[in-house]
Write a protein that holds these residues in place. Structure first.
Motif, PDB file in Angstrom:
ATOM      1  N   VAL A  47     -11.008  -1.169   7.705  1.00  0.00           N
ATOM      2  CA  VAL A  47     -10.011  -2.004   7.347  1.00  0.00           C
ATOM      3  C   VAL A  47      -9.285  -1.698   6.075  1.00  0.00           C
ATOM      4  O   VAL A  47      -7.953  -1.625   6.103  1.00  0.00           O
ATOM      5  N   LEU A  48     -10.067  -1.506   4.912  1.00  0.00           N
ATOM      6  CA  LEU A  48      -9.488  -1.241   3.763  1.00  0.00           C
ATOM      7  C   LEU A  48      -8.926   0.329   3.723  1.00  0.00           C
ATOM      8  O   LEU A  48      -7.679   0.478   3.302  1.00  0.00           O
ATOM      9  N   ALA A  49      -9.432   1.090   4.573  1.00  0.00           N
ATOM     10  CA  ALA A  49      -8.819   2.441   4.762  1.00  0.00           C
ATOM     11  C   ALA A  49      -7.322   2.311   5.519  1.00  0.00           C
ATOM     12  O   ALA A  49      -6.558   3.121   4.944  1.00  0.00           O
ATOM     13  N   GLN A  50      -7.351   1.396   6.568  1.00  0.00           N
ATOM     14  CA  GLN A  50      -5.994   1.161   7.086  1.00  0.00           C
ATOM     15  C   GLN A  50      -5.093   0.702   6.095  1.00  0.00           C
ATOM     16  O   GLN A  50      -4.013   1.263   6.010  1.00  0.00           O
ATOM     17  N   LEU A  51      -5.546  -0.158   5.315  1.00  0.00           N
ATOM     18  CA  LEU A  51      -4.629  -0.708   4.238  1.00  0.00           C
ATOM     19  C   LEU A  51      -4.209   0.398   3.357  1.00  0.00           C
ATOM     20  O   LEU A  51      -2.910   0.284   2.773  1.00  0.00           O
ATOM     21  N   ALA A  52      -5.156   1.487   3.088  1.00  0.00           N
ATOM     22  CA  ALA A  52      -4.717   2.530   1.818  1.00  0.00           C
ATOM     23  C   ALA A  52      -3.890   3.476   2.424  1.00  0.00           C
ATOM     24  O   ALA A  52      -3.193   4.159   1.951  1.00  0.00           O
TER      25      ALA A  52
END
Length: 151
Positions: free
Chosen positions: A59-64
């Motif tokens: 999820v954090l990688a998608q945001l990044a």
């Protein structure tokens, strides 16, 4: 045209990206480490911890991953869940007003597209400079023949 960034150019929130990816790795390692250290957990429970950590990292990688890429053919906007390529002529205006969380592109079809790759959160001055550069490119390429910009 002088003053325009050389194409292709990628705009992305660098500081935010580093923070998100670092947090994702730290969270994944912490949750996985806790799972391995808790001896009373069974293999399935340990696996569920690791999967949860991996999901949080994803999820954090998608945001990044958000970015805006400008090249001779137009602009590609990569947001959290969608990617869209726009021809230069489709972009009527590039907006970053005070208080906006990111740049908005006003499009020729009457809609507005958020471009999360330019956001003033942590690096406000950098985002303002990126928005100005994208605005200058959109104005130059929408009005003139893109062939004259190659060189």
């Amino acid at each position: 045209m002088s003053g325009l960034p050389a194409l292709p150019v990628t705009f992305r929130p660098g500081h935010t990206r580093v923070i998100l990816l670092t947090a994702g790795v730290a969270i994944f390692l912490t949750i996985s480490g806790v799972a391995l250290l808790l001896e009373q957990l069974g293999p399935g429970e340990k696996l569920s911890f690791v999967v949860t950590g991996a999901l949080i990292f994803w999820v954090l990688a998608q945001l990044a991953r958000v970015k805006v890429v400008a090249d001779e053919s137009g602009v590609t906007v990569v947001n959290i869940a969608a990617k869209r390529h726009l021809q230069w002529a489709e972009i009527l205006q590039v907006n970053l007003r005070p208080g906006d969380p990111w740049v908005f592109l006003d499009l020729s079809d009457g809609t507005s597209l958020p471009a999360l790759g330019i956001q003033p959160g942590i690096a406000k001055q950098h985002a303002i400079a990126d928005a100005k550069a994208l605005r200058a490119l959109a104005e130059a390429y929408a009005i003139h023949d893109p062939e004259q910009h190659q060189g």
